[in-house]
Design a protein around this motif. Sequence first.
Motif, mmCIF file in Angstrom:
data_model
loop_
_atom_site.group_PDB
_atom_site.id
_atom_site.type_symbol
_atom_site.label_atom_id
_atom_site.label_comp_id
_atom_site.label_asym_id
_atom_site.label_seq_id
_atom_site.Cartn_x
_atom_site.Cartn_y
_atom_site.Cartn_z
ATOM 1 N N TYR A 157 12.384 4.369 -10.805
ATOM 2 C CA TYR A 157 12.324 2.971 -9.919
ATOM 3 C C TYR A 157 11.066 2.954 -8.955
ATOM 4 C CZ TYR A 157 16.717 1.544 -12.070
ATOM 5 O OH TYR A 157 17.580 1.340 -13.110
ATOM 6 N N ARG A 158 10.093 3.601 -9.350
ATOM 7 C CA ARG A 158 8.903 3.440 -8.443
ATOM 8 C C ARG A 158 8.026 2.878 -9.282
ATOM 9 N NH1 ARG A 158 12.066 5.627 -5.907
ATOM 10 N NH2 ARG A 158 12.123 7.191 -4.179
ATOM 11 N N SER A 195 -0.095 9.177 -16.604
ATOM 12 C CA SER A 195 0.382 7.918 -15.834
ATOM 13 C C SER A 195 0.417 8.374 -14.436
ATOM 14 C CB SER A 195 1.702 7.205 -16.213
ATOM 15 O OG SER A 195 1.584 7.292 -17.827
ATOM 16 N N LEU A 196 -0.053 7.366 -13.414
ATOM 17 C CA LEU A 196 0.187 7.514 -11.948
ATOM 18 C C LEU A 196 1.581 7.047 -11.490
ATOM 19 C CD1 LEU A 196 -3.365 6.053 -10.621
ATOM 20 C CD2 LEU A 196 -2.773 8.485 -11.815
ATOM 21 N N TRP A 197 2.362 7.777 -10.969
ATOM 22 C CA TRP A 197 3.713 7.650 -10.200
ATOM 23 C C TRP A 197 3.660 7.506 -8.803
ATOM 24 C CZ3 TRP A 197 8.369 10.597 -12.861
ATOM 25 C CH2 TRP A 197 8.383 10.211 -14.045
ATOM 26 N N THR A 198 3.616 6.212 -8.344
ATOM 27 C CA THR A 198 3.138 5.843 -6.717
ATOM 28 C C THR A 198 4.603 6.002 -6.064
ATOM 29 O OG1 THR A 198 3.884 3.692 -6.495
ATOM 30 C CG2 THR A 198 1.764 4.185 -7.825
ATOM 31 N N SER A 199 4.355 6.006 -4.517
ATOM 32 C CA SER A 199 5.378 6.215 -3.643
ATOM 33 C C SER A 199 5.986 4.566 -3.366
ATOM 34 C CB SER A 199 4.672 6.477 -2.399
ATOM 35 O OG SER A 199 3.793 5.838 -1.725
ATOM 36 N N LYS A 242 0.877 -1.134 0.033
ATOM 37 C CA LYS A 242 -0.147 0.112 0.103
ATOM 38 C C LYS A 242 0.696 1.285 0.046
ATOM 39 C CE LYS A 242 -3.434 -2.119 3.128
ATOM 40 N NZ LYS A 242 -4.036 -2.008 4.523
ATOM 41 N N GLY A 243 0.550 1.979 -0.838
ATOM 42 C CA GLY A 243 1.144 3.423 -1.012
ATOM 43 C C GLY A 243 0.360 4.597 -1.330
ATOM 44 N N THR A 244 1.056 5.603 -1.828
ATOM 45 C CA THR A 244 0.197 6.777 -2.432
ATOM 46 C C THR A 244 0.395 7.141 -3.605
ATOM 47 O OG1 THR A 244 1.504 8.314 -1.342
ATOM 48 C CG2 THR A 244 -0.016 8.075 0.028
ATOM 49 N N VAL A 245 -0.367 7.948 -4.162
ATOM 50 C CA VAL A 245 -0.307 8.351 -5.745
ATOM 51 C C VAL A 245 0.589 9.679 -5.405
ATOM 52 C CG1 VAL A 245 -1.233 9.342 -7.755
ATOM 53 C CG2 VAL A 245 -2.132 7.300 -6.564
ATOM 54 N N ASP A 246 1.903 9.708 -5.745
ATOM 55 C CA ASP A 246 2.603 10.767 -5.317
ATOM 56 C C ASP A 246 2.480 11.917 -6.376
ATOM 57 O OD1 ASP A 246 3.689 10.171 -3.036
ATOM 58 O OD2 ASP A 246 5.565 9.322 -3.855
#
Length: 280
Positions: A250-251, A191-195, A179-183
């Motif tokens: 690298y996310r 595009s979504l880059w997540t944490s 589980k993370g966040t959409v940074d």
Amino acid sequence: MTNNLLVLQSDFGLVDGAVSAMIGVALQEEPSLGIHHLTHDITPYNIFEGSYRLFQTVEYWPQGTTFVSVVDPGVGSKRKSVVALTEQNHYIVTPDNGTLSYIKKHVGIKAVREISEVKNRRQDTEHSYTFHGRDVYAYTGAKLASGHISFEEVGPELSVDNIVELSVVDTVVEPDLVKGTVDILDVRFGSLWTSITREEFYTLAPEFNDRFEVTIYNNDMLVYQNQVTYGKSFADVRIGQPILYINSLYRLGLAINQGSFAKAYNVGVGSNWHIEVKKI
């Protein structure tokens, strides 16, 4: 040592003369400076986004490059103006308002100095309170990048531990779930880059073409839930299909092949946008 390169970032946009004024001030200080732009399209007042774009960019520039980052909703207040020296020997001139958060966490900061506005502010601007980007940051950045002042001459040293940091949501790693966040967005393509880092995602032992259940919440409201293929690149799925991939930082990223995931599902960014990736 600096290297005569100056890279500018702001939320000013290019629709008026603000950025041009900053460039002019820098060239008045040293006409031979190599001046470049990271971006001036940071979402207005979004300090986190400014912090992230520095993290995305800084390490790819030669050591000794000076960055000026001005996302400064507190301009004219008591927030400090600083220069940070990173572990990779880059200099960042910026308000101490959280802009250095991602650099401190993911790159490292050796030292921070407060800009002495008595010495390192353009003359006859002391009655201007709302354009420190021109009068303090571009001016100090140019003096530092050109070697006209040393890092020590910026001003008094501050504790790295005491700089302002934005709150960051920690990734949760469970046996079959991360589980993370959409940074942030890969803006142009949606595009979504997540944490979630590559290492954190790899605790799920993914193989290319595996499918994962992806769930996105805005606070507690369910926004998206579907099975998504993990691929090496966007072309691993058909046009219009979603894909999980590892981005250039690298996310873990989430995209639609030749489409905008953010627009398709009205997904935003920030600590209230949670993403869960579950092994099926």
